[in-house]
Design an enzyme around this catalytic site. Structure first.
Site, PDB file in Angstrom:
ATOM      1  N   LYS A  26     -18.503 -14.461   3.729  1.00 28.63           N
ATOM      2  CA  LYS A  26     -19.913 -14.137   4.159  1.00 28.63           C
ATOM      3  C   LYS A  26     -20.801 -13.521   2.926  1.00 28.63           C
ATOM      4  O   LYS A  26     -20.256 -12.698   2.054  1.00 28.63           O
ATOM      5  CB  LYS A  26     -19.814 -12.956   5.220  1.00 28.63           C
ATOM      6  CG  LYS A  26     -19.144 -13.603   6.389  1.00 28.63           C
ATOM      7  CD  LYS A  26     -19.597 -12.663   7.481  1.00 28.63           C
ATOM      8  CE  LYS A  26     -19.635 -11.400   7.462  1.00 28.63           C
ATOM      9  NZ  LYS A  26     -19.336 -10.509   8.587  1.00 28.63           N
TER      10      LYS A  26
ATOM     11  N   GLY B  42     -13.563  -3.479   0.208  1.00 26.50           N
ATOM     12  CA  GLY B  42     -14.956  -2.903   0.517  1.00 26.50           C
ATOM     13  C   GLY B  42     -15.202  -1.750  -0.361  1.00 26.50           C
ATOM     14  O   GLY B  42     -16.176  -1.629  -0.978  1.00 26.50           O
TER      15      GLY B  42
ATOM     16  N   ARG C 288       0.786  -0.969  -0.076  1.00 24.27           N
ATOM     17  CA  ARG C 288      -0.051  -0.109   0.065  1.00 24.27           C
ATOM     18  C   ARG C 288       0.752   1.471  -0.010  1.00 24.27           C
ATOM     19  O   ARG C 288       0.404   2.269  -0.516  1.00 24.27           O
ATOM     20  CB  ARG C 288      -1.020  -0.056   1.279  1.00 24.27           C
ATOM     21  CG  ARG C 288      -1.965  -1.115   0.808  1.00 24.27           C
ATOM     22  CD  ARG C 288      -3.104  -0.973   2.149  1.00 24.27           C
ATOM     23  NE  ARG C 288      -4.454  -1.604   1.894  1.00 24.27           N
ATOM     24  CZ  ARG C 288      -5.156  -2.142   2.659  1.00 24.27           C
ATOM     25  NH1 ARG C 288      -4.899  -2.116   3.829  1.00 24.27           N
ATOM     26  NH2 ARG C 288      -6.172  -2.900   2.198  1.00 24.27           N
TER      27      ARG C 288
ATOM     28  N   GLY D  84      -9.229  -7.841  -0.354  1.00 17.01           N
ATOM     29  CA  GLY D  84      -7.817  -7.940   0.402  1.00 17.01           C
ATOM     30  C   GLY D  84      -7.109  -9.471   0.329  1.00 17.01           C
ATOM     31  O   GLY D  84      -6.083  -9.562   0.094  1.00 17.01           O
TER      32      GLY D  84
HETATM   33  P1  ADP Z   1     -11.838 -10.529   0.267  1.00 14.79           P
HETATM   34  O1  ADP Z   1     -10.925  -9.968   1.486  1.00 14.79           O
HETATM   35  O2  ADP Z   1     -10.759 -10.899  -0.948  1.00 14.79           O
HETATM   36  O3  ADP Z   1     -12.874  -9.835  -0.149  1.00 14.79           O
HETATM   37  P2  ADP Z   1     -13.338 -12.450   1.967  1.00 14.79           P
HETATM   38  O4  ADP Z   1     -12.606 -11.678   3.294  1.00 14.79           O
HETATM   39  O5  ADP Z   1     -14.941 -12.074   1.767  1.00 14.79           O
HETATM   40  O6  ADP Z   1     -12.195 -11.910   0.848  1.00 14.79           O
HETATM   41  O7  ADP Z   1     -13.095 -13.908   2.348  1.00 14.79           O
HETATM   42  C1  ADP Z   1     -11.817 -14.425   2.733  1.00 14.79           C
HETATM   43  C2  ADP Z   1     -12.054 -15.691   3.670  1.00 14.79           C
HETATM   44  O8  ADP Z   1     -13.112 -16.434   3.234  1.00 14.79           O
HETATM   45  C3  ADP Z   1     -10.457 -16.335   3.763  1.00 14.79           C
HETATM   46  O9  ADP Z   1      -9.904 -16.090   4.924  1.00 14.79           O
HETATM   47  C4  ADP Z   1     -11.095 -17.726   3.679  1.00 14.79           C
HETATM   48  O10 ADP Z   1     -10.364 -18.774   4.219  1.00 14.79           O
HETATM   49  C5  ADP Z   1     -12.416 -17.859   3.818  1.00 14.79           C
HETATM   50  N1  ADP Z   1     -13.029 -18.928   2.923  1.00 14.79           N
HETATM   51  C6  ADP Z   1     -13.231 -19.180   1.796  1.00 14.79           C
HETATM   52  N2  ADP Z   1     -13.859 -20.354   1.262  1.00 14.79           N
HETATM   53  C7  ADP Z   1     -14.204 -20.910   2.664  1.00 14.79           C
HETATM   54  C8  ADP Z   1     -15.100 -22.278   2.975  1.00 14.79           C
HETATM   55  N3  ADP Z   1     -15.525 -22.754   2.288  1.00 14.79           N
HETATM   56  N4  ADP Z   1     -15.335 -22.175   4.465  1.00 14.79           N
HETATM   57  C9  ADP Z   1     -14.955 -21.100   5.445  1.00 14.79           C
HETATM   58  N5  ADP Z   1     -14.255 -20.034   5.116  1.00 14.79           N
HETATM   59  C10 ADP Z   1     -13.860 -19.956   3.631  1.00 14.79           C
HETATM   60 MG    MG Z   2     -11.247 -10.010   3.532  1.00 13.00          MG
END
Ligand code: ADP
Ligand code: MG
Length: 395
Positions: A202, A376, A38, A353
């Protein structure tokens, strides 16, 4: 008529104190910066400002200090890292605002750089307090925002300060807006089929963006933990997989909306499951999830079907890992999707992230057209086509 986004180039910054909102919210390890991505992302804007003789004052948040001073979240390590990167002195102010900080700012030579302490040590930052915004604004003569990842928040340094100073967007923000905007216009510019790959933990984080993107997409691929809420909503057995039961109705509505709008939704057809949520849990590949097992990654058949479809897309946006990529046994889906997307001809954008971390970890960074610095913020931009922090730079 929409007003034009003011930028750095709209101002003569020579000899002026330029107050820059940056995103130096970097991971720390033992008092040192563990990942300086960053900070490096801001270097082009900084170089331009210094070449033009600006006196640059940088402000950022770091972590969640809850409105109180917390030395473990000081920006001092970030300032030190910046000094190494630019091979020049960086003044550090231990306070955020006040006469002493202002005196330091006024002492800066042309091209000089200063970092003030973590904005969130003051509760007025997150509250969007206008008095605080005025105190910050007093430090500079021109305001520049290059903190794309924070521009969805109506905090004092984002939406308050630009009301009190001439203002503009930095180079990083301009590029994000240009690339994400171009992607949103994929249907208008004929860069279709347009696909989005969404995963992560989520559903609730991504509902809004799914709804908004469904107006534009041809293909929607859903993996990660999120997939199990959708699969359950369709009546599938998902065993002990992570499901948001209070989002089942919403998931059904989104699936209906996609059907109405002719968006083809692709859910996993096979899974890598385990009996425990643990790094050393033995993985099994299945098409039906047995009772007591949880889906922790998409399976190889899903990956191969999706990869074939990616090849036909001209634009693909990816947000969210497809499995628990932090654990080797459950990282194959995320790695495979990353590699498949990295090799297609179409325009590819990654946001989020954890997704950006996955892309870096698998050494694929160079092979995407754009990796958004905002998680976000990039999702909100795709959902609403704008951000509060951009709106204030247009007036
Ligand atoms: P980003 O930061 O790219 O937006 P998120 O924060 O929404 O992504 O999600 C990332 C997390 O989701 C990771 O820590 C990963 O371990 C978790 N994850 C992905 N698939 C699963 C799953 N099937 N069960 C539990 N956790 C999961
Ligand atoms: Mg994340």
């Amino acid at each position: 008529m929409a007003r034009r986004l003011q930028t750095l180039d709209d101002h003569d910054v020579g000899g002026k104190r330029v107050l820059c909102r940056v995103d130096f919210n970097v991971p720390l390890d033992n008092g040192a910066v563990a990942d300086d991505t960053r900070i490096r992302a801001f270097l082009p804007t900084l170089a331009q400002l210094r070449e033009q003789g600006a006196r640059v004052i940088l402000m950022s948040h770091l972590g969640r200090p809850k409105g109180k001073r917390d030395e473990s979240l000081s920006l001092l390590p970030a300032a030190a890292r910046l000094a190494e990167l630019i091979d020049a002195e960086v003044v550090f102010a231990h306070e955020i605002v006040g006469d002493e900080v202002l005196a330091l700012a006024k002492d800066l030579p042309d091209g000089g750089v200063m970092v003030i302490e973590n904005l969130r040590f003051d509760p007025r930052e997150k509250a969007g307090d206008d008095e605080f915004a005025k105190e910050l604004a007093a430090l500079g003569e021109i305001y520049v925002n290059d903190a794309f990842g924070a521009m969805h928040r109506a905090h004092a340094s984002i939406t308050g300060v630009p009301r009190h100073l001439p203002h503009g967007a930095g180079l990083l923000v301009r590029r994000e807006v240009e690339v994400l905007g171009r992607m949103l216009a994929a249907d208008a510019t004929g860069r279709t089929p347009f696909g989005a790959v969404l995963g992560g933990a989520k559903v609730s984080d991504k509902m809004g963006v799914i709804g908004a993107l469904s107006r534009r997409l041809d293909h929607l691929f859903i993996g990660g933990a999120m997939a199990y809420t959708f699969l359950k909503a369709q009546g599938h057995d998902v065993g002990a997989s992570r499901v948001e039961d209070d989002k089942l109705d919403l998931a059904r509505e989104l699936l209906d909306k996609c059907a109405e709008r002719n968006v083809k939704v692709h859910l996993p057809v096979d899974h890598v499951v385990a009996e425990r949520f643990a790094e050393d849990a033995p993985p099994t590949t299945v098409t039906e999830i047995p009772e007591g097992h949880m889906g922790l990654d998409i399976g190889p058949e899903t990956l191969s079907q999706w990869s074939a479809l990616f090849n036909r897309c001209n634009t693909v946006f990816w947000n969210g890992p497809l499995g628990v990529f932090e654990w080797d046994a459950f990282s194959g889906g995320t790695r495979g999707v990353g590699e498949a997307l990295a090799s297609i001809q179409g325009f590819t954008v990654v946001g989020g992230g954890d997704s950006a971390a996955a892309v870096a970890r698998f050494g694929l960074g160079e092979r995407f057209d754009h990796i958004s610095t905002g998680g976000g913020a990039s999702l909100e931009f795709l959902e609403h086509g704008d951000l509060v922090g951009l709106q204030v730079l247009r007036s």
